[in-house]
Design a protein around this motif. Structure first.
Motif, PDB file in Angstrom:
ATOM      1  N   ASN A  32       0.832  -1.207   0.000  1.00  0.00           N
ATOM      2  CA  ASN A  32       0.000   0.000   0.000  1.00  0.00           C
ATOM      3  C   ASN A  32       0.862   1.250   0.000  1.00  0.00           C
ATOM      4  OD1 ASN A  32      -2.947  -0.432   0.243  1.00  0.00           O
ATOM      5  ND2 ASN A  32      -2.236  -1.835   1.839  1.00  0.00           N
TER       6      ASN A  32
ATOM      7  N   THR B 260      -3.207   8.277   1.044  1.00  0.00           N
ATOM      8  CA  THR B 260      -2.820   9.684   1.202  1.00  0.00           C
ATOM      9  C   THR B 260      -3.275  10.193   2.573  1.00  0.00           C
ATOM     10  OG1 THR B 260      -2.921   9.994  -1.175  1.00  0.00           O
ATOM     11  CG2 THR B 260      -3.009  11.984   0.170  1.00  0.00           C
TER      12      THR B 260
ATOM     13  N   GLU C 124       3.903   8.766 -10.813  1.00  0.00           N
ATOM     14  CA  GLU C 124       2.865   8.404  -9.830  1.00  0.00           C
ATOM     15  C   GLU C 124       2.902   9.329  -8.615  1.00  0.00           C
ATOM     16  OE1 GLU C 124       4.129   4.175  -9.639  1.00  0.00           O
ATOM     17  OE2 GLU C 124       2.022   3.825  -9.121  1.00  0.00           O
TER      18      GLU C 124
ATOM     19  N   LEU D 167      -9.203   9.376  -8.333  1.00  0.00           N
ATOM     20  CA  LEU D 167      -8.453   8.683  -7.278  1.00  0.00           C
ATOM     21  C   LEU D 167      -9.228   7.441  -6.869  1.00  0.00           C
ATOM     22  CD1 LEU D 167      -7.412  11.517  -4.762  1.00  0.00           C
ATOM     23  CD2 LEU D 167      -5.886  10.191  -6.234  1.00  0.00           C
TER      24      LEU D 167
ATOM     25  N   LEU E  21      -0.156  12.044  -7.320  1.00  0.00           N
ATOM     26  CA  LEU E  21      -0.826  11.963  -6.015  1.00  0.00           C
ATOM     27  C   LEU E  21      -0.502  13.179  -5.138  1.00  0.00           C
ATOM     28  CD1 LEU E  21      -0.275   8.156  -5.426  1.00  0.00           C
ATOM     29  CD2 LEU E  21      -2.456   9.289  -5.885  1.00  0.00           C
TER      30      LEU E  21
ATOM     31  N   THR F 197       2.361   4.838  -0.147  1.00  0.00           N
ATOM     32  CA  THR F 197       1.892   6.230  -0.184  1.00  0.00           C
ATOM     33  C   THR F 197       2.841   6.955  -1.143  1.00  0.00           C
ATOM     34  OG1 THR F 197       3.402   6.973   1.535  1.00  0.00           O
ATOM     35  CG2 THR F 197       1.288   6.043   2.266  1.00  0.00           C
TER      36      THR F 197
ATOM     37  N   ARG G 140      -8.394   3.276  -2.465  1.00  0.00           N
ATOM     38  CA  ARG G 140      -7.106   2.913  -1.872  1.00  0.00           C
ATOM     39  C   ARG G 140      -6.144   4.089  -1.840  1.00  0.00           C
ATOM     40  NH1 ARG G 140      -6.546  -2.692  -1.436  1.00  0.00           N
ATOM     41  NH2 ARG G 140      -4.396  -3.053  -0.803  1.00  0.00           N
ATOM     42  N   GLU G 141      -6.134   4.859  -2.943  1.00  0.00           N
ATOM     43  CA  GLU G 141      -5.230   6.018  -3.010  1.00  0.00           C
ATOM     44  C   GLU G 141      -5.649   7.097  -2.010  1.00  0.00           C
ATOM     45  OE1 GLU G 141      -3.744   5.745  -7.682  1.00  0.00           O
ATOM     46  OE2 GLU G 141      -5.614   6.799  -7.218  1.00  0.00           O
TER      47      GLU G 141
END
Ligand code: HEM
Length: 400
Positions: free
Chosen positions: A85, A227, A95, A219, A99, A87, A222-223
């Motif tokens: 996962n 974050t 990427e 988004l 984000l 961040t 999960r994103e």
């Protein structure tokens, strides 16, 4: 290099708890780049010099992608958890940039300037509560931890009533003594907590960062959660430790504290505290994606590197010099602006304008309102958080 490899992570010394672990200082004395042995049995490069650390953090040939098989982890078993996962702290561009861009607007200097009255109110209220009818307190529990926690809760839209849960989970994540199972469980629980919160905010949006992230169609859930976890963890534990350590460092130095009374000197004073404390003192991990010659060694593609900001920030050539106090001593009048305690390059701390504002307001107000502030226990009894990825204090008993 022929010097023996440095075992990592290394403990702080009882002698000067504010300095980097002695093993790191010794490595720095042997040259700007040495070897390190990670606790899991792997080894990697260890950069201790100012110029080398700056290059590693700003040169695209060094990746921050934790999914890379050679990405250096200080402790065994953490790779799978972080890589499952990631961040944006542990991703590369594009990427990372995609984000990070979703939240850059929330932490701009201008945006944070508008928050200063809120931060001042939070600081004043914490001090009102702490001092009401009392002359002693644990500064960590009553001031250093609540202030940044309240601020980040306000920005993210996280209920402050949930603080015991997210503060405890963050501490487990950052604790070098946590087992792999504990870290995995804490990581899952924090992610689930943010996922549920984001789902709630998608239904009933409010004026906060999680609501705005949750409302975006570009988004994934999960994103958004990843974050949220990053901002929540990075947003309170770091600043809390800076407030506590800064207070413990300065409290017996009235000539330094006096500088905090001059609003013109406060911003520079905070930069010096950031430099000398360099709380992310186990370093910033990267992996080389191409061969790079640096500091007299050849770092090969696929080798791990740890950039030690704590030693780089004590480079005599950058921060010392004639007429200056030694770099190992705090001097709130020093020009410390070139420190890398917030990192450097594309991953440079997103929250730094916020952290600066919180530290400036918290420290200036604390010492102004409590001019008789002193330690309530002998200095040798202070409980430092030596087992954490981020250096700090477990508690700080003070009196006024
Ligand atoms: C005094 C307190 C703080 C210190 C010492 C600190 C330190 C750092 C450092 C060294 C990095 C770079 C890590 C790397 O390159 O591997 C970083 C990144 C980051 N920090 Fe902070 N930080 C502080 C406060 C905050 C606050 C208040 C927030 C609020 C949200 C925050 C959010 C972040 C984020 C999101 C990143 C990742 C940036 C990226 O990867 O692009 N930090 N911080």
């Amino acid at each position: 290099p022929t010097a023996p490899a440095v075992p990592m992570p290394s403990p702080h010394s009882a002698g000067c708890p504010f300095g980097p672990p002695p093993a790191y200082t010794e490595a720095a004395a042997t040259g700007p780049i040495t070897r390190a042995d990670l606790a899991g049995g792997e080894s990697c490069w260890l950069a201790t010099g100012y110029a080398e650390v700056r290059t590693i953090l700003s040169d695209r040939r060094f990746s921050a992608d934790a999914r890379h098989p050679a990405f250096p982890f200080l402790l065994p078993g953490r790779r799978e958890i972080v890589a499952a996962n990631p961040t944006f702290l542990r991703l590369d561009d594009p990427e990372h940039a995609r984000l990070r861009r979703m939240v850059t607007g929330d932490f701009l200097v201008k945006k944070v300037a508008a928050l200063r009255p809120d931060i001042q109110r939070i600081v004043d209220e914490a001090l009102d509560t702490m001092t009401e009818g009392r002359t002693t307190a644990d500064l960590v529990a009553e001031f250093a931890l609540p202030v940044p926690s309240l601020v980040i809760c306000l920005l993210l839209g996280v209920p402050y009533e949930d603080r015991a849960r997210f503060q405890g989970l963050s501490r487990t994540l950052l604790n070098n003594a946590s087992t792999v199972e504990e870290v995995g469980a804490a990581s899952d629980e924090l992610r689930d907590y943010l996922t549920e919160l984001a789902a709630l905010k998608r239904e009933r949006p409010e004026d906060d960062i999680i609501s705005r992230l949750a409302a975006r169609d570009d988004l994934t859930a999960r994103e958004v959660a990843a974050t949220g976890v990053l901002l929540l963890v990075a947003g309170h534990e770091t600043t809390a430790n800076m407030i506590a350590l800064s207070t413990a460092l300065l409290v017996d130095q009235p000539e330094q504290v006096a500088k905090l009374a001059d609003p013109e000197l406060v911003p520079g004073a905070v930069e010096e505290l950031m430099r000398i404390l360099s709380i992310v003192d186990n370093g910033l991990p990267r992996v080389a994606t191409e061969d790079v010659e640096l500091g007299g060694v050849l770092i090969r593609a696929g080798e791990g590197v740890i950039a030690l900001i704590s030693t780089a920030n004590r480079d005599e050539a950058v921060f010392g010099g004639p007429g200056q106090r030694p770099v190992d001593e705090v001097d709130l009048g020093r020009d410390a602006r070139r420190h890398m305690a917030f990192g450097f390059g594309v991953h440079q701390c997103l929250g730094q304008p916020l952290a600066r504002a919180e530290l400036q307001i918290a420290l200036a107000t604390l010492f102004r309102r409590l001019p008789g502030l002193r330690l309530a226990v002998p200095r040798e009894e202070l409980a430092f958080r030596t087992e954490s990825l981020i250096f700090g204090m477990r508690s700080l008993p003070v009196a006024w």
